[in-house]
Design an enzyme around this catalytic site. Structure first.
Site, PDB file in Angstrom:
ATOM      1  N   ARG A 324      18.986 -27.759  -2.659  1.00 48.48           N
ATOM      2  CA  ARG A 324      18.454 -26.540  -3.268  1.00 48.48           C
ATOM      3  C   ARG A 324      19.312 -25.329  -2.902  1.00 48.48           C
ATOM      4  NH1 ARG A 324      13.605 -24.749  -5.859  1.00 48.48           N
ATOM      5  NH2 ARG A 324      12.903 -26.899  -5.967  1.00 48.48           N
ATOM      6  N   GLU A 726       7.139 -19.372  -3.623  1.00 55.28           N
ATOM      7  CA  GLU A 726       8.390 -19.234  -2.889  1.00 55.28           C
ATOM      8  C   GLU A 726       9.324 -18.129  -3.376  1.00 55.28           C
ATOM      9  OE1 GLU A 726       9.508 -23.628  -1.349  1.00 55.28           O
ATOM     10  OE2 GLU A 726       9.398 -23.413  -3.509  1.00 55.28           O
TER      11      GLU A 726
END
Length: 776
Positions: A324, A726
């Site tokens: 990520r 997030e």
């Protein structure tokens, strides 16, 4: 032309989603009546467990004398790795993470035995009586040292597009440098806890605080050597998780279950805060080496970054975190020729794990740091360099990993924030202030974000739910997501109420339970409401369709014209209260419960080529922060923060704004005050609130302006909303770069301050000294 009737108009106006409703447990939280795992009444005969921990970072255990532990007051038994009935492993992906050390320890704080006693305090005191002899081995403690030793928990990864080297060599200007960004403790208010209760027929019930009940079920089943159907895991709510209870709760669940299995009695294992911080993994710290080529206008031509994380002693989730980070290095910028490398450094420290953002913030901050450097080298405003490099709409819109961006609103969003925050005027005001203030310096920064939403492991993007309608018309919902204060239950409740045309008080959500919804994914990657909301909607819609068909059978008309709103069913000119129709449907043997399922479409990813379509969509946002820095002490204060976040068509604006505010302050803590420090012996010294500084109320800006950007998700997400867990954690990049801007003003913005994160007062003073030395 057909004109809508009164019922149609009321139906269009009625809604249970998109409203700023309070959290479904808000009153319980305020009154102290919300039940957490440690609040559950203990069964008769319950024992309490504690873990015996390693005092060395890397060593072989040559002898272990536990007689004094067994002889301690209240102790019932002590268990070691040899007592585990099944597999001694709690690793989420790679099986390299033992529940208890079997002879070799790899960090200070690694569990080596379990002691069970009559009370929590007696168990903890007894654990400290062990006599352990070690043969010490060399220890690696930092990502830099791991890179130098080529010590990795996984093979390094690399993503390339174009010809970086050729583009870099042809670039008119270049910048090279290094950056270090520290990790972060999750610091959930409720610590790790598990309560294991033996059941009949070799069963085990585990009540625990976890973001991933299904994984806890698998880990416990393997540790006990039984099938998954023998293990039931339940979690009503957590007092915070932030990723720290995605995989890290496994050790505590397994240890409690092993002790319960061996003793035949219920066992509770509640971690003391110090033990919790010593044992569990945190956000990965990252060390970066970068070089970038760019034009005289500031447009990036070539970019290369080599990232190494402190993975800790085992793989845990370090691989997906690194992936990520690689996929978020671009942030909001089109990078034509890139060479992005990431490695997971094996260190003799806690095995680091998921943390809100899951590597995305660590990837994106590197390119923001680089753009900050470019702007200062050119004597331009960093915001203007950012705008110049933004992704485009119909061209310059493909990410380095090959996903076409079809929902780009970053230019419009930042333009709106620029105006509403009065960025340009404040930039001039800051410059004027600094010109007449020799000691106190102000800084201002506007930073954007683009964050991909989905698990980057495709099969995890699925969810299930159960919806039960009882004969009195009340509704009970169970889904696979877990509530950690973020409001997933409130949003799912709203979705089901909306689908059935009911007010929210008619719907209730029960504890997440592996015996109700099986094979669930973790509540992580900001997908909780997206996945479970869709699954619950699917279940509720099936019930609504059955009720509509039955209503038409009773009253005539067309099922397509049956309306559900205002706690009633409107069919062929008849208005029937929801409970009345439900009772009739029950007597007619209409199924009043249903399961629902959802799998996010269009996702694919090739981990070998690091190409594909890993994200369902992107969330966007931007923030402006203004700070003042005392150049004599390194102290600073956030004066004002403006944040604009793209939550799509928000399911609950009140909860979403709260999530943005919380993420902003938590991310600010990561980048400024929350410093993890290990001594030379490998012990984490910042392992308690007395030594680890999370932001307090006084750290919040007095002027804090948070708004949601008006938008509608182009993807068919739940009611066209967007995730909000997030992504907002990237908004306080603006705080870090505002501090850097203030430091830069000491040297007339002629020098790039070498500022690492967290930007503690010590780091700020170091950067100020470097700037002053450079301009002399």
């Amino acid at each position: 032309m057909n004109h809508p009737g009164a019922s149609d108009i009321k139906a269009m106006a009625w809604t249970a989603v998109g409203l700023g409703k309070p959290h479904e447990s808000a009153a319980l939280h305020v009154l102290g009546q919300a039940t957490y795992t440690d609040d559950i009444p203990e069964l008769r005969g319950t024992l309490h467990a504690a873990l015996g921990l390693s005092s060395k970072p890397h060593a072989n255990i040559t002898a272990m004398d536990l007689d004094a532990v067994r002889a301690a007051p209240g102790v019932v038994a002590v268990y070691t790795a040899q007592d585990i009935p099944g597999t001694n492993d709690c690793g989420p992906i790679i099986h390299d993470d033992p529940i208890l050390s079997a002879g070799k320890v790899e960090y200070v704080g690694q569990p080596i035995f379990i002691v069970v006693a009559d009370t929590h305090d007696n168990a903890r005191r007894a654990a400290r009586r062990a006599s352990v002899t070690y043969e010490e081995l060399p220890a690696i403690l930092t990502p830099q040292a791991a890179k130098a030793a080529q010590s990795y928990v996984l093979p390094p990864m690399r993503l390339q597009r174009g010809d970086y080297q050729a583009a870099f060599e042809q670039a008119p200007r270049t910048v090279k440098g290094t950056l270090y960004v520290g990790g972060q403790e999750q610091f959930y208010l409720e610590g790790q806890i598990a309560y294991a209760i033996p059941q009949e027929q070799n069963g085990m019930q585990v009540l625990c605080s976890t973001q991933h009940p299904s994984e806890m079920q698998h880990v416990v089943a393997h540790a006990l050597g039984v099938h998954s159907h023998n293990v039931q895991v339940e979690c009503r709510r957590m007092g915070g998780g932030f990723g720290g209870k995605e995989s890290q709760s496994a050790l505590w669940c397994a240890a409690a279950a092993i002790a319960a299995k061996k003793s035949g009695r219920p066992v509770k294992l509640r971690a003391d805060r110090d033990d919790d911080m010593l044992v569990t993994g945190k956000r990965h710290c990252f060390y970066y080496e970068y070089e970038v080529g760019y034009g005289d206008d500031g447009k990036i031509i070539a970019a290369k970054v080599d990232m190494v994380s402190r993975a800790g002693y085992s793989a845990d989730l370090s691989g997906p975190v690194a992936t990520r980070a690689v996929c978020h290095f671009d942030n909001t910028y089109y990078l034509s020729d890139v060479d992005i490398r990431a490695a997971c450094g094996k260190t003799n420290t806690q095995s680091n794990t998921a943390f809100r953002g899951f590597g995305g913030p660590q990837g994106a901050i590197a390119i923001e740091y680089i753009i900050d450097e470019i702007a200062r080298d050119l004597g331009q405003d960093a915001y203007d360099i950012r705008r110049l490099n933004f992704y485009g709409k119909d061209e310059r819109n493909v990410t380095p990993y090959g996903q076409v961006i079809v929902d780009n609103v970053i230019a419009e969003l930042t333009a709106e924030l620029e105006q509403s925050s009065e960025y340009r005027a404040r930039r001039e005001a800051v410059a004027a202030y600094n010109a007449t203030s020799p000691l106190l310096k102000k800084g201002l920064a506007l930073t954007p974000l683009k964050f991909g939403i989905a698990f980057n492991v495709t099969h995890l993007n699925q969810a299930g739910a159960l919806v039960h309608v009882y004969v009195d018309g009340s509704v009970l919902v169970n889904h696979g997501g877990t509530e950690m204060g973020q409001g997933i239950n409130t949003k799912v409740l709203q979705v089901v109420a909306h689908e059935l045309g009911l007010d929210m008080e008619h719907v209730r959500i029960t504890a997440t339970d592996t015996s109700k919804v099986a094979n669930t994914s973790a509540t992580a990657a900001s997908t909780g409401a997206d996945l479970n909301g869709k699954a619950a909607q699917d279940a509720a819609r099936q019930i609504r369709e059955r009720l509509a068909a039955y209503a038409v059978k009773l009253y005539g008309g067309d099922t397509a014209e049956v309306l559900f709103f205002d706690n009633k069913i409107h069919v062929n000119g008849h208005t029937v209260p929801f409970p009345e129709l439900v009772q009739k449907a029950y007597l007619a043997r209409v199924q009043l419960w249903s399961d629902g399922f959802y799998a996010t479409p269009h996702l694919h990813w090739d981990p070998k080529t690091m190409n594909g379509h890993p994200f369902s969509y992107y969330a966007y946002g931007a923030a402006v922060s203004e700070v003042v820095v005392d150049t004599l002490t390194g102290e600073w204060k956030l004066l004002r923060a403006d944040a604009l976040y793209d939550a799509g068509q928000s399911l609950n604006p009140a909860i979403d704004i709260g999530q943005v505010e919380g993420a902003f302050i938590q991310g600010m803590g990561w980048l400024t005050t929350e410093q993890l420090w290990w001594n030379e012996g490998g012990k984490l010294m910042t392992h308690a609130p007395s030594t680890y500084k999370i932001p307090g109320v006084s750290d919040c800006p007095e002027d804090f302006r948070v708004r949601l950007f008006e938008n509608r998700n182009v993807e068919d997400s739940i009611h066209r909303s967007k995730a909000v867990g997030e992504p907002p954690l990237l908004l306080p990049f603006s705080v870090f770069f505002a501090i850097r801007d203030a430091i830069s003003s000491v040297g007339g913005h002629k020098v790039n301050p070498p500022l690492n994160a967290p930007a503690t007062s010590e780091e700020i003073l170091k950067a100020i000294a470097a700037v002053e030395a450079a301009v002399k």
